[in-house]
Scaffold this motif. Sequence first.
Motif, PDB file in Angstrom:
ATOM      1  N   LEU A 102       0.824  -1.206   0.000  1.00 51.03           N
ATOM      2  CA  LEU A 102       0.000   0.000   0.000  1.00 51.03           C
ATOM      3  C   LEU A 102       0.858   1.256   0.000  1.00 51.03           C
ATOM      4  N   MET A 103       1.947   1.254   0.777  1.00 52.73           N
ATOM      5  CA  MET A 103       2.804   2.438   0.841  1.00 52.73           C
ATOM      6  C   MET A 103       3.560   2.648  -0.471  1.00 52.73           C
ATOM      7  N   GLU A 104       3.935   1.558  -1.138  1.00 49.03           N
ATOM      8  CA  GLU A 104       4.578   1.708  -2.446  1.00 49.03           C
ATOM      9  C   GLU A 104       3.626   2.362  -3.431  1.00 49.03           C
ATOM     10  N   LYS A 105       2.361   1.991  -3.348  1.00 47.47           N
ATOM     11  CA  LYS A 105       1.363   2.610  -4.221  1.00 47.47           C
ATOM     12  C   LYS A 105       1.212   4.094  -3.891  1.00 47.47           C
ATOM     13  N   LEU A 106       1.228   4.423  -2.594  1.00 50.23           N
ATOM     14  CA  LEU A 106       1.151   5.834  -2.195  1.00 50.23           C
ATOM     15  C   LEU A 106       2.347   6.622  -2.715  1.00 50.23           C
ATOM     16  N   VAL A 107       3.543   6.034  -2.635  1.00 52.40           N
ATOM     17  CA  VAL A 107       4.752   6.727  -3.115  1.00 52.40           C
ATOM     18  C   VAL A 107       4.663   6.946  -4.620  1.00 52.40           C
ATOM     19  N   LYS A 108       4.137   5.962  -5.360  1.00 58.25           N
ATOM     20  CA  LYS A 108       3.988   6.119  -6.811  1.00 58.25           C
ATOM     21  C   LYS A 108       2.970   7.197  -7.152  1.00 58.25           C
ATOM     22  N   LEU A 109       1.870   7.235  -6.391  1.00 66.74           N
ATOM     23  CA  LEU A 109       0.822   8.225  -6.668  1.00 66.74           C
ATOM     24  C   LEU A 109       1.217   9.633  -6.238  1.00 66.74           C
ATOM     25  N   HIS A 110       2.023   9.721  -5.170  1.00 71.46           N
ATOM     26  CA  HIS A 110       2.410  11.029  -4.613  1.00 71.46           C
ATOM     27  C   HIS A 110       3.922  11.061  -4.407  1.00 71.46           C
ATOM     28  N   PRO A 111       4.685  11.179  -5.484  1.00 73.22           N
ATOM     29  CA  PRO A 111       6.143  11.157  -5.355  1.00 73.22           C
ATOM     30  C   PRO A 111       6.702  12.374  -4.613  1.00 73.22           C
ATOM     31  N   ASP A 112       5.922  13.424  -4.485  1.00 73.47           N
ATOM     32  CA  ASP A 112       6.375  14.631  -3.785  1.00 73.47           C
ATOM     33  C   ASP A 112       6.304  14.498  -2.265  1.00 73.47           C
ATOM     34  N   ARG A 113       5.613  13.500  -1.753  1.00 72.96           N
ATOM     35  CA  ARG A 113       5.463  13.326  -0.300  1.00 72.96           C
ATOM     36  C   ARG A 113       6.649  12.558   0.263  1.00 72.96           C
ATOM     37  N   GLN A 114       7.527  13.270   0.928  1.00 74.27           N
ATOM     38  CA  GLN A 114       8.722  12.665   1.502  1.00 74.27           C
ATOM     39  C   GLN A 114       8.378  11.763   2.687  1.00 74.27           C
ATOM     40  N   ASP A 115       7.330  12.094   3.425  1.00 75.19           N
ATOM     41  CA  ASP A 115       6.966  11.273   4.584  1.00 75.19           C
ATOM     42  C   ASP A 115       6.579   9.858   4.171  1.00 75.19           C
ATOM     43  N   TYR A 116       5.911   9.693   3.030  1.00 75.82           N
ATOM     44  CA  TYR A 116       5.580   8.356   2.544  1.00 75.82           C
ATOM     45  C   TYR A 116       6.854   7.563   2.269  1.00 75.82           C
ATOM     46  N   LYS A 117       7.808   8.212   1.626  1.00 68.99           N
ATOM     47  CA  LYS A 117       9.065   7.540   1.284  1.00 68.99           C
ATOM     48  C   LYS A 117       9.820   7.129   2.556  1.00 68.99           C
ATOM     49  N   THR A 118       9.848   8.027   3.532  1.00 69.40           N
ATOM     50  CA  THR A 118      10.567   7.748   4.776  1.00 69.40           C
ATOM     51  C   THR A 118       9.953   6.561   5.519  1.00 69.40           C
ATOM     52  N   VAL A 119       8.648   6.563   5.623  1.00 66.40           N
ATOM     53  CA  VAL A 119       7.965   5.469   6.319  1.00 66.40           C
ATOM     54  C   VAL A 119       8.172   4.161   5.571  1.00 66.40           C
ATOM     55  N   LEU A 120       8.072   4.201   4.253  1.00 69.06           N
ATOM     56  CA  LEU A 120       8.268   2.997   3.450  1.00 69.06           C
ATOM     57  C   LEU A 120       9.671   2.425   3.654  1.00 69.06           C
ATOM     58  N   GLU A 121      10.669   3.278   3.627  1.00 64.75           N
ATOM     59  CA  GLU A 121      12.050   2.821   3.845  1.00 64.75           C
ATOM     60  C   GLU A 121      12.206   2.211   5.244  1.00 64.75           C
ATOM     61  N   GLY A 122      11.635   2.849   6.253  1.00 66.45           N
ATOM     62  CA  GLY A 122      11.728   2.341   7.615  1.00 66.45           C
ATOM     63  C   GLY A 122      11.074   0.978   7.773  1.00 66.45           C
ATOM     64  N   VAL A 123       9.921   0.804   7.162  1.00 64.54           N
ATOM     65  CA  VAL A 123       9.219  -0.482   7.251  1.00 64.54           C
ATOM     66  C   VAL A 123       9.991  -1.568   6.512  1.00 64.54           C
TER      67      VAL A 123
END
Length: 129
Positions: A102-123
């Motif tokens: 789900l978070m990968e999909k969020l990162v693809k849909l909203h590449p400008d959101r750094q918080d999504y990327k950070t959380v995805l990397e942490g998980v």
Amino acid sequence: MASAESDYLEKRRQQIARKQRIVTYISLVGFGSSILFGGFNTVKQAWEKPEQSVVQSAETELQKQVKGYELVLQREPNNQMALEKLSIIRLKSGDNKGAIALMEKLVKLHPDRQDYKTVLEGVKKRNIN
């Protein structure tokens, strides 16, 4: 004769007052005992199963939320809020793979959101370890 009548009426009033007091006391005792009995049963039931109902209701509520977000995603696969909330629920429930998808999909849909990327990397890092 007037005095006999007044004596009779006074005795009659006293008898009626005494009967009223007796009925009042009986009513109060019955009311009080019914309250005590109901309270005792409530406390007894709460004492026997306090955690089970709370845990079941929390799980049921969580399942309802998951189903609701999944229904939203069926209608709107790119719904940002549903993707966020469902990924959070899956993370908390220990479904890291589902949350990562789900978070990968969020990162693809909203590449400008750094918080999504950070959380995805942490998980992903926690999932590897």
